[in-house]
Design a protein around this motif. Structure first.
Motif, PDB file in Angstrom:
ATOM      1  N   ASN A  56       0.806  -1.188   0.007  1.00  0.00           N
ATOM      2  CA  ASN A  56       0.194  -0.066  -0.026  1.00  0.00           C
ATOM      3  C   ASN A  56       1.041   1.192  -0.062  1.00  0.00           C
ATOM      4  OD1 ASN A  56      -2.575  -0.950  -0.147  1.00  0.00           O
ATOM      5  ND2 ASN A  56      -2.308  -1.689   2.013  1.00  0.00           N
ATOM      6  N   PRO A  57       0.491   2.358  -0.469  1.00  0.00           N
ATOM      7  CA  PRO A  57       1.025   3.714  -0.553  1.00  0.00           C
ATOM      8  C   PRO A  57       1.374   3.999   0.781  1.00  0.00           C
ATOM      9  CG  PRO A  57      -0.816   3.555  -1.944  1.00  0.00           C
ATOM     10  CD  PRO A  57      -1.028   2.308  -1.221  1.00  0.00           C
ATOM     11  N   THR A  58       2.685   4.475   0.917  1.00  0.00           N
ATOM     12  CA  THR A  58       3.163   5.153   2.128  1.00  0.00           C
ATOM     13  C   THR A  58       3.765   3.857   2.809  1.00  0.00           C
ATOM     14  OG1 THR A  58       1.307   4.937   3.808  1.00  0.00           O
ATOM     15  CG2 THR A  58       1.166   6.981   2.466  1.00  0.00           C
ATOM     16  N   TRP A  59       3.966   2.793   2.693  1.00  0.00           N
ATOM     17  CA  TRP A  59       4.548   2.073   3.402  1.00  0.00           C
ATOM     18  C   TRP A  59       5.770   1.292   2.467  1.00  0.00           C
ATOM     19  CZ3 TRP A  59       3.551   2.027   8.162  1.00  0.00           C
ATOM     20  CH2 TRP A  59       2.152   2.223   8.545  1.00  0.00           C
ATOM     21  N   TYR A  60       6.752   0.662   3.407  1.00  0.00           N
ATOM     22  CA  TYR A  60       7.904   0.410   2.352  1.00  0.00           C
ATOM     23  C   TYR A  60       7.857  -0.848   1.411  1.00  0.00           C
ATOM     24  CZ  TYR A  60      12.774  -0.705   1.417  1.00  0.00           C
ATOM     25  OH  TYR A  60      14.011  -0.998   0.569  1.00  0.00           O
TER      26      TYR A  60
END
Lengths: 177, 156
Positions: A56-60
């Motif tokens: 998911n966006p914002t995770w690595y």
């Protein structure tokens, strides 16, 4: 990795996990840490205890961001692992990671289609135990199929890479049993 | 960096019945997103009227108490999923998002005490992502970036 679990906390942790993973019990699971949100199962299996790895966006996520199982496989191939199919046996010369998936329906262009999505990863500790981080819960050592459930599905693929001194992992090779 | 709301939660989570209406809502937001000419420098809530409709049943309860109630229920979930979007797809989390802009300072204050997966809600409510890309995945650094943004906008 969190701090070592206290005995009474470990009991509570196991009870909480059993609500989602009915196959878990005191005979096939050992709580090995306190709960933590700092990392997740993929990060733990990859040896990174500083961040969460997810698509998911914002995770690595060091690869193509997708919930599909192939995306998770690509991440571990990028870390130097190769597929060993369904060979989950213990080989002291290799680090092995079991990659879990389940089939689920997703909405694509207004249609519901079934895809295989990644759900979990577990790191092999010894001939019997694999190490996992279940969401925000504690690190656990467990038998391979103890986490099979509607939430995690089941192990789909095993990947391995040779153990070498330059590939240090923050986890010990095995745990006292 | 703007988030792209539609890309976030296409999977059916344990509360799958909440996904479809949310996607429909996002379709509307996407139209708004595409028509935007510039990123506003200040915090706005372009769907405030919609959220007021959603919240019509809860008019008698203050936003703060609603937030406390839903946040407590959400935190009480059995969080065993490895994927945060499944953790943030439940009715309590959705209810907090439906509170609209008024929930933002409450979320930020909550984050001051305990970092948690509030990033999805904050991005949905503010349409900004102040997290530095090199901080992605580090929940403490991400929280710090959001708190810094909140202070810059006098929200906390």
């Amino acid at each position: 990795m969190g701090t070592p679990a206290q005995p009474h906390i470990a009991e509570v942790g196991l009870l909480r996990l059993q609500r989602s993973f009915p196959n878990l019990n005191a005979g096939n699971c050992i709580i090995t840490s306190s709960p933590s949100r700092r990392y997740n199962c993929i990060a733990l299996a990859a040896g990174d205890l500083t961040k969460r790895w997810e698509h998911n966006p914002t995770w690595y996520w060091p690869g193509a961001r997708s919930p599909e199982f192939s995306s998770l496989v690509g991440i571990f191939l990028g870390l130097g692992y190769v597929s060993c199919g369904d060979d989950y046996s213990y080989d002291p010369a290799y680090q092995k990671v079991a990659l879990y998936s389940k089939s689920t329906d997703v909405l694509a262009a207004g249609l519901r289609v079934s895809v295989e999505v990644w759900t979990h990863a577990a790191f092999q500790m010894c001939s019997r135990y694999w190490k996992s981080k279940c969401g925000d819960c504690e690190d656990i050592c467990h038998e391979l199929h103890a986490l099979d459930s509607p939430i995690y599905g089941a192990p789909n693929l095993c990947v391995k890479r040779p153990k070498t001194p330059d590939r240090s992992h923050p986890l010990p090779d095995c745990i006292p049993i | 960096v703007l988030c792209h709301p539609k890309a976030r939660k296409s999977l059916d989570g344990p509360q799958g019945q909440w996904i479809l209406p949310r996607l429909l809502f996002r379709e509307t937001k996407d139209i708004h997103y595409r028509n935007r000419k510039e990123i506003p420098g200040s915090f706005v809530d372009p769907f405030a009227s919609h959220r007021r409709t959603v919240n019509s049943a809860a008019k008698s309860e203050s936003v703060a108490s609603l937030f406390e109630r839903h946040a407590a229920a959400w935190k009480n979930w059995n969080r065993v999923s490895s994927i945060t979007s499944e953790i943030t797809s439940g009715p309590d989390y959705e209810s907090i998002i439906a509170l609209g802009a008024a929930a933002v300072p409450l979320i930020l204050r909550s984050m001051e005490h305990e970092p948690d997966y509030w990033f999805d809600a904050l991005m949905e409510l503010t349409w900004v992502d102040p997290v530095e890309p090199e901080h992605y995945g580090d929940i403490e650094q991400m929280t710090n970036d959001w708190l810094r943004w909140g202070r810059q906008h006098n929200l906390i």
